[in-house]
Scaffold this active site. Structure first.
Site, short mmCIF file in Angstrom:
data_model
loop_
_atom_site.label_atom_id
_atom_site.label_comp_id
_atom_site.label_asym_id
_atom_site.label_seq_id
_atom_site.Cartn_x
_atom_site.Cartn_y
_atom_site.Cartn_z
N CYS A 173 -1.64 -5.30 -9.16
CA CYS A 173 -0.22 -5.71 -9.40
C CYS A 173 0.46 -4.79 -10.13
O CYS A 173 -0.07 -4.35 -11.31
CB CYS A 173 -0.02 -7.14 -9.81
SG CYS A 173 1.47 -7.66 -10.25
N CYS A 216 1.83 -6.82 -13.61
CA CYS A 216 0.99 -7.46 -14.62
C CYS A 216 -0.36 -6.70 -14.54
O CYS A 216 -1.29 -7.15 -15.63
CB CYS A 216 0.90 -9.01 -14.51
SG CYS A 216 -0.19 -9.36 -12.96
N CYS A 219 2.63 -0.39 10.88
CA CYS A 219 3.85 -1.01 10.44
C CYS A 219 4.73 -0.28 9.55
O CYS A 219 5.90 -0.62 9.31
CB CYS A 219 3.63 -2.52 10.09
SG CYS A 219 3.08 -2.81 8.62
N HIS A 272 7.05 -10.57 -6.61
CA HIS A 272 7.02 -10.49 -5.05
C HIS A 272 6.30 -9.22 -4.45
O HIS A 272 6.60 -8.05 -5.25
CB HIS A 272 8.55 -10.26 -4.50
CG HIS A 272 8.41 -10.01 -3.13
ND1 HIS A 272 8.55 -10.95 -1.95
CD2 HIS A 272 8.71 -8.94 -2.50
CE1 HIS A 272 8.76 -10.41 -0.96
NE2 HIS A 272 8.67 -8.96 -0.95
N HIS A 282 4.88 -9.64 2.46
CA HIS A 282 5.02 -10.96 3.39
C HIS A 282 3.37 -10.95 4.03
O HIS A 282 2.76 -9.77 4.15
CB HIS A 282 5.86 -10.91 4.35
CG HIS A 282 7.28 -11.32 3.82
ND1 HIS A 282 8.02 -10.30 3.45
CD2 HIS A 282 7.56 -12.35 3.55
CE1 HIS A 282 9.06 -10.93 2.83
NE2 HIS A 282 8.98 -12.25 2.90
N ASP A 296 -0.71 -11.45 12.67
CA ASP A 296 -0.90 -10.51 13.53
C ASP A 296 -1.76 -9.42 13.25
O ASP A 296 -1.40 -8.19 13.60
CB ASP A 296 0.45 -10.00 13.99
CG ASP A 296 1.29 -9.29 13.04
OD1 ASP A 296 0.84 -9.56 12.00
OD2 ASP A 296 2.44 -8.86 13.33
N ARG A 328 -2.49 -10.04 8.33
CA ARG A 328 -1.77 -8.83 8.02
C ARG A 328 -1.03 -8.98 6.89
O ARG A 328 0.23 -9.41 6.81
CB ARG A 328 -0.94 -8.17 8.97
CG ARG A 328 -0.13 -6.60 8.61
CD ARG A 328 0.21 -6.06 9.66
NE ARG A 328 1.44 -6.88 10.45
CZ ARG A 328 2.68 -6.99 10.18
NH1 ARG A 328 3.14 -5.83 9.30
NH2 ARG A 328 3.43 -7.51 10.90
N CYS A 388 1.10 -7.36 4.46
CA CYS A 388 2.15 -6.39 4.50
C CYS A 388 2.83 -6.08 3.27
O CYS A 388 3.67 -6.92 2.73
CB CYS A 388 3.10 -6.56 5.73
SG CYS A 388 4.36 -5.30 5.87
ZN LIG Z 1 1.32 -9.69 -11.21
#
Ligand SMILES: [Zn+2]
Length: 135
Positions: free
Chosen positions: A48, A51, A66, A103, A106, A110, A119, A121
């Site tokens: 991440c 963090c 994609c 965030h 998503h 698929d 997936r 993404c």
């Molecule tokens: Zn995090």
């Protein structure tokens, strides 16, 4: 939901670049085909960007065409938090870091031809990559 890493908005703004802040804390999406990690093919670990929590292993990254780095599963089910997202007139599943609530992107059902059919993404800006040190 409370997270292990709990920082104020001011702290996040101070620590993240404006582009990272927009993605991680305001759920923005980077433009496709622009992400630094899109073509990353080395073995290593994705963490991440907010963090440092471990999120994905390079072995689950696949070429989904994609425009965003895609993985078929997270490093551990509990590493990510999945939230139903009804914004933009679509029903999607948002993926957040389970440690800090940022965030990431998503997940879509698929991921054809992958072991899970999923997936993940992800935004490059939401991830840091650490290559495995050569043995
Ligand atoms: Zn995090």
């Amino acid at each position: 939901m409370s997270y292990t890493v709990d920082k104020s908005d001011e702290q996040w703004r101070a620590e993240l670049s404006p582009e990272q802040y927009a993605v991680l804390r305001e759920a923005a999406t980077e433009r496709p085909w622009t992400g630094e990690l899109l073509d990353e093919e080395r073995a290593g670990l994705y963490t991440c960007a907010a963090c440092g929590a471990e999120l994905f292993k390079s072995g689950t990254k696949f070429d989904s065409h994609c425009g965003w780095p895609s993985f078929y599963e997270s490093i551990r089910p509990e590493a990510v938090e999945l939230i139903e997202d009804n914004s933009h007139g679509m029903v999607r599943t948002e993926v957040r870091c389970a440690s800090c609530g940022s965030h990431l992107g998503h997940v879509f059902p698929d991921g054809f031809g992958t072991p899970t059919g999923d997936r993940y993404c992800m935004n490059s800006l939401a991830l840091d990559f650490t290559p495995e040190s050569p043995a």
